[in-house]
Design an enzyme around this catalytic site. Sequence first.
Site, PDB file in Angstrom:
ATOM      1  CG  HIS A 430      -1.863   1.084   1.774  1.00 47.41           C
ATOM      2  ND1 HIS A 430      -3.027   1.295   1.117  1.00 47.41           N
ATOM      3  CD2 HIS A 430      -0.909   2.701   1.991  1.00 47.41           C
ATOM      4  CE1 HIS A 430      -3.224   2.257   1.898  1.00 47.41           C
ATOM      5  NE2 HIS A 430      -2.000   3.082   1.867  1.00 47.41           N
ATOM      6  CD  GLU A 431       2.151   3.640   3.733  1.00 45.14           C
ATOM      7  OE1 GLU A 431       2.304   4.132   3.352  1.00 45.14           O
ATOM      8  OE2 GLU A 431       0.763   3.801   4.264  1.00 45.14           O
ATOM      9  CG  HIS A 434       0.485   6.442  -0.528  1.00 42.76           C
ATOM     10  ND1 HIS A 434      -0.059   6.862  -1.216  1.00 42.76           N
ATOM     11  CD2 HIS A 434       0.489   5.737   0.426  1.00 42.76           C
ATOM     12  CE1 HIS A 434      -1.158   6.803  -0.233  1.00 42.76           C
ATOM     13  NE2 HIS A 434      -0.761   5.652   0.335  1.00 42.76           N
TER      14      HIS A 434
END
Length: 634
Positions: A430-431, A434
């Site tokens: 998820h990170e 970004h």
Amino acid sequence: MRGLLLAGLVALPASVLAHPSPAGHGIQRRAVDLNAFRLKTSATYADATETANDPALSFTSLEKQSYVDTATQFVKAIAPGLTFRVVDDHYVGDNEIAHVNFRQTANGLDIDNADFNVNVGKDGKIFSHGNSFFKGKIPDASSLTKRDFSDPTVALKGTMETLKLSLGIEKASIKPTDGEKESYVFNGVSGTVSDPKAKLVYFAKPDGTLALTWRVETDVDHDWLLTYVDAQSGKEVHGVVNYVAEADYKVYPWGLNDPTEGSRVMIKDPWDTVASEFTWNSDGTKKYPTTRGNNGIAQSNPSGEDDYINNHRPRSSNLSFNYPYSPSSSPPSSYIDASIVQLFYTANMYHDLLYTLGFTEKTGNFEFNNNGQGGRGNDYVILNSQDGSGTNNANFATPPDGQPGRMRMYTWTKSQPYRDGSFEAGIVIHEYTHGVSNRLTGGPANSNCLSTIEAGGMGEGWGDFMATAIRLKAADTRAKDYTMGAWAANDPKGIREYPYSTSLTTNPLAYSNVDGDDSVHSIGTVWATMLYELMWNLIDKHGKNVSAKPTMKGGVPTDGKYLAMKLVVDGMALQPCNPNFVQARDAILDADKALTKGANRCEIWKAFAKRGLGYGAKYNENKRVTSNKLPSGC
């Protein structure tokens, strides 16, 4: 903060100038809600169908003309009389679509939130384009020639006062940046990771006027900010962009989301030599007997500070990274080596997969040595395990191409013993996503293009979607539901309002749920839900591949899961700066048109229509128009 969760706001001393921080820098907790300063830029997107059918938009390159020249002539035709510059981050994607980005200028200065992206097909014709150019009155240049604006130091103080930044400026000095107009660097400022910068630019305001502003850049760990301070008053803040979004390896292998799904194993030489030609433990000039290489550098960071180079990393002269770990172990520091290795492994595996899906050097990926493959190097990901600057969260900072990304993984305190977020692959993925979405949207040189509430929400949604797609199992069907962050948070319901599901009973979210929502994470859950529907429609048509990498045929994944991921990645590069849901949907449809000639058009439309983003759906900031309709032919 583009982190996994929304962090609570903790007050700082109000009089930041009277009480500067000590020398060095400390972790600063956010004292104001930055959502109040988010950009409200509106972009248009002419998709491939509209562009092909509108004679006014039809434009073909001249023989022997470069795609950059074609795009430049197109912008001149669409925006006559306006001035602009070509951003130096253009490239041709692996789907053979060329991407060229432009920044509008006025009186020799950038209009920092006025962008134009042109996508050129391999036939030399304009494929699609996005436009957020300013169409109002350009201010007279007299204020610039008379230097009728504030000093950049005043703007830095205004930033500190408005955003409650605890910086020490009593020993600060300022010097101009070589070769740049009205650009400065502040030396001797404490409380920041790097020297603050200020550059004079215009800022397009929501009321249709241009403001002369100082763009003040301050990296204060949890928030890496671009603050647009009015150059007349030196205090009024018009907008804020935040770059941060909260060998042998013994690891949980790729595809296992967390310790509940399997056991750790020894994995030998897991790298893809096309994506990581120097392996994971070298940057092409030096080999490292530790968790450092071309794609990332992983270490412990108990202090939460920024001096990562000197932090602890496990070392092995024979590159055998085998360290004990049990979820029942305590405290987390007792298994820090295993944590660092797991984080290093997951981030590198994702780097290599993304490379196959089109996130390469020229598109702005994260590598120290780009080895002549385009883009800007010196930007591996700084991977901090058990970062001491927070708990129960994670975040990723994405500056423009050529500057390292920074991931902070925290310890979670929702269970006894505490849990380490690095062991939940979904959080790491998820990170990292970004970084992908910020580099691709608007081009690698512009990390400001997911700064509106809706665009920022999709940034969260892309992260959840990619993490969920990667954890699919062979036996899964469209009836399978997945949560996000359940293991780390010690909550079977996870950290989102609903699990990701194709059932409208289990997860009823639709486009209408975005109305009135100012939480990027809940907006992101709506977007990721739509992408989950899309993925299963494509899996039902093309099958499912749960291997670590897709099988490609003519540049197209042969299965539905990886095809969905590929279309999402390609769509990011096509969509305009600060897109809304409708524009991002259209970019995915265009990505399929470029990749497969639109073979999956109806599957894509059905996924979005099921959740209210069908044919005829329209964006309106206050009341979105929903639609469950399909276009003709579906």
